[in-house]
Scaffold this motif. Structure first.
Motif, PDB file in Angstrom:
ATOM      1  N   GLU A   1      16.522  11.563 -22.568  1.00 34.01           N
ATOM      2  CA  GLU A   1      17.838  11.154 -23.070  1.00 34.01           C
ATOM      3  C   GLU A   1      18.230   9.785 -22.526  1.00 34.01           C
ATOM      4  O   GLU A   1      19.080   9.109 -23.108  1.00 34.01           O
ATOM      5  CB  GLU A   1      18.890  12.212 -22.719  1.00 34.01           C
ATOM      6  CG  GLU A   1      18.667  13.508 -23.483  1.00 34.01           C
ATOM      7  CD  GLU A   1      19.650  14.600 -23.112  1.00 34.01           C
ATOM      8  OE1 GLU A   1      20.474  14.408 -22.203  1.00 34.01           O
ATOM      9  OE2 GLU A   1      19.586  15.668 -23.761  1.00 34.01           O
ATOM     10  N   ILE A   2      17.623   9.417 -21.392  1.00 33.46           N
ATOM     11  CA  ILE A   2      17.829   8.068 -20.856  1.00 33.46           C
ATOM     12  C   ILE A   2      16.483   7.536 -20.370  1.00 33.46           C
ATOM     13  O   ILE A   2      15.573   8.310 -20.065  1.00 33.46           O
ATOM     14  CB  ILE A   2      18.860   8.030 -19.695  1.00 33.46           C
ATOM     15  CG1 ILE A   2      18.400   8.906 -18.516  1.00 33.46           C
ATOM     16  CG2 ILE A   2      20.239   8.452 -20.164  1.00 33.46           C
ATOM     17  CD1 ILE A   2      19.275   8.789 -17.266  1.00 33.46           C
ATOM     18  N   SER A   3      16.378   6.213 -20.253  1.00 31.44           N
ATOM     19  CA  SER A   3      15.131   5.609 -19.785  1.00 31.44           C
ATOM     20  C   SER A   3      15.108   5.567 -18.261  1.00 31.44           C
ATOM     21  O   SER A   3      16.129   5.785 -17.595  1.00 31.44           O
ATOM     22  CB  SER A   3      15.002   4.187 -20.334  1.00 31.44           C
ATOM     23  OG  SER A   3      15.996   3.365 -19.732  1.00 31.44           O
ATOM     24  N   GLU A   4      13.955   5.243 -17.703  1.00 34.80           N
ATOM     25  CA  GLU A   4      13.827   5.138 -16.246  1.00 34.80           C
ATOM     26  C   GLU A   4      14.734   4.027 -15.710  1.00 34.80           C
ATOM     27  O   GLU A   4      15.375   4.173 -14.669  1.00 34.80           O
ATOM     28  CB  GLU A   4      12.368   4.871 -15.865  1.00 34.80           C
ATOM     29  CG  GLU A   4      12.152   4.793 -14.371  1.00 34.80           C
ATOM     30  CD  GLU A   4      10.703   4.520 -13.984  1.00 34.80           C
ATOM     31  OE1 GLU A   4      10.471   4.286 -12.786  1.00 34.80           O
ATOM     32  OE2 GLU A   4       9.815   4.546 -14.864  1.00 34.80           O
ATOM     33  N   ASP A   5      14.798   2.909 -16.437  1.00 29.45           N
ATOM     34  CA  ASP A   5      15.655   1.791 -16.025  1.00 29.45           C
ATOM     35  C   ASP A   5      17.131   2.212 -16.018  1.00 29.45           C
ATOM     36  O   ASP A   5      17.879   1.865 -15.098  1.00 29.45           O
ATOM     37  CB  ASP A   5      15.481   0.585 -16.948  1.00 29.45           C
ATOM     38  CG  ASP A   5      14.124  -0.090 -16.764  1.00 29.45           C
ATOM     39  OD1 ASP A   5      13.470   0.176 -15.724  1.00 29.45           O
ATOM     40  OD2 ASP A   5      13.724  -0.882 -17.644  1.00 29.45           O
ATOM     41  N   ASP A   6      17.540   2.963 -17.053  1.00 33.44           N
ATOM     42  CA  ASP A   6      18.925   3.454 -17.105  1.00 33.44           C
ATOM     43  C   ASP A   6      19.211   4.381 -15.920  1.00 33.44           C
ATOM     44  O   ASP A   6      20.270   4.301 -15.301  1.00 33.44           O
ATOM     45  CB  ASP A   6      19.193   4.210 -18.415  1.00 33.44           C
ATOM     46  CG  ASP A   6      19.348   3.275 -19.601  1.00 33.44           C
ATOM     47  OD1 ASP A   6      19.566   2.071 -19.371  1.00 33.44           O
ATOM     48  OD2 ASP A   6      19.246   3.762 -20.749  1.00 33.44           O
TER      49      ASP A   6
END
Length: 185
Positions: free
Chosen positions: A147-152
């Motif tokens: 649902e979210i990226s690693e960076d997020d």
């Protein structure tokens, strides 16, 4: 639907700080403060009730608290509750009014109260850190569910850490202020 919600994290951290401030308000300094009796519970009508539900607490003088008990039958129960709360107060009954003169704090008692304020601060910090842990766990779960990226996740974890730092600083400030108040009055 992501599990992490910044508003919820901030609300819970702020709640920990507010709870600390309430606890600190109940610590006795040299001045009469009605919040001193907030932790007092009284056994009336077969159940335990906060003192504020059976009486009105006021501070008519700088070194005196007055408790106006609404039902005369509860006066002795309120006196017992105040004594059991271990606040170092000696209740004196006068009809439906209980007077509580605040004795001077000796150096040893001041140090005990300052240490207790520090303990309250540590409990608040633990609560704040638990909120941080829950938020970081939710972020990892959101990343795992894609649902979210690693960076997020990393950016949001930094945001959570900043919230944590700010609330821990608020906690430290509140405790320092209370300790100064205890040691100087």
């Amino acid at each position: 639907m992501p599990k992490y919600e910044k508003a919820d994290v901030e609300r819970r951290m702020t709640g920990a700080v507010e709870s600390l401030k309430s606890d600190l308000g109940g610590l006795r300094t040299g001045r009469a403060n009605t919040a001193l009796l907030d932790p007092v519970v009284v056994e009336v009508y077969g159940s335990m009730m906060p003192i504020t539900q059976v009486a009105t607490v006021s501070a008519p003088e700088p070194r005196m608290l007055a408790v106006q008990v609404w039902d005369k039958a509860n006066v002795s129960a309120v006196e017992k509750g105040i004594s059991k709360a271990n606040l170092g107060l000696n209740p004196m009954s006068d009809g439906q009014t209980i007077r509580l003169p605040l004795p001077d704090l000796n150096e040893e008692r001041r140090k005990e109260l300052a240490k207790l304020a520090g303990d309250y601060g540590e409990k608040a910090k633990v609560a704040i850190r638990n909120v941080r842990r829950d938020a970081n766990d939710a972020l990892k779960e959101d990343e795992k569910k894609k649902e979210i990226s690693e960076d997020d996740r990393k950016r949001l974890e930094d945001e959570v850490q900043k919230l944590t730092d700010r609330h821990v600083a608020d906690t430290d400030t509140a405790v320092e202020k209370k300790v100064q108040e205890i040691l100087t009055q």
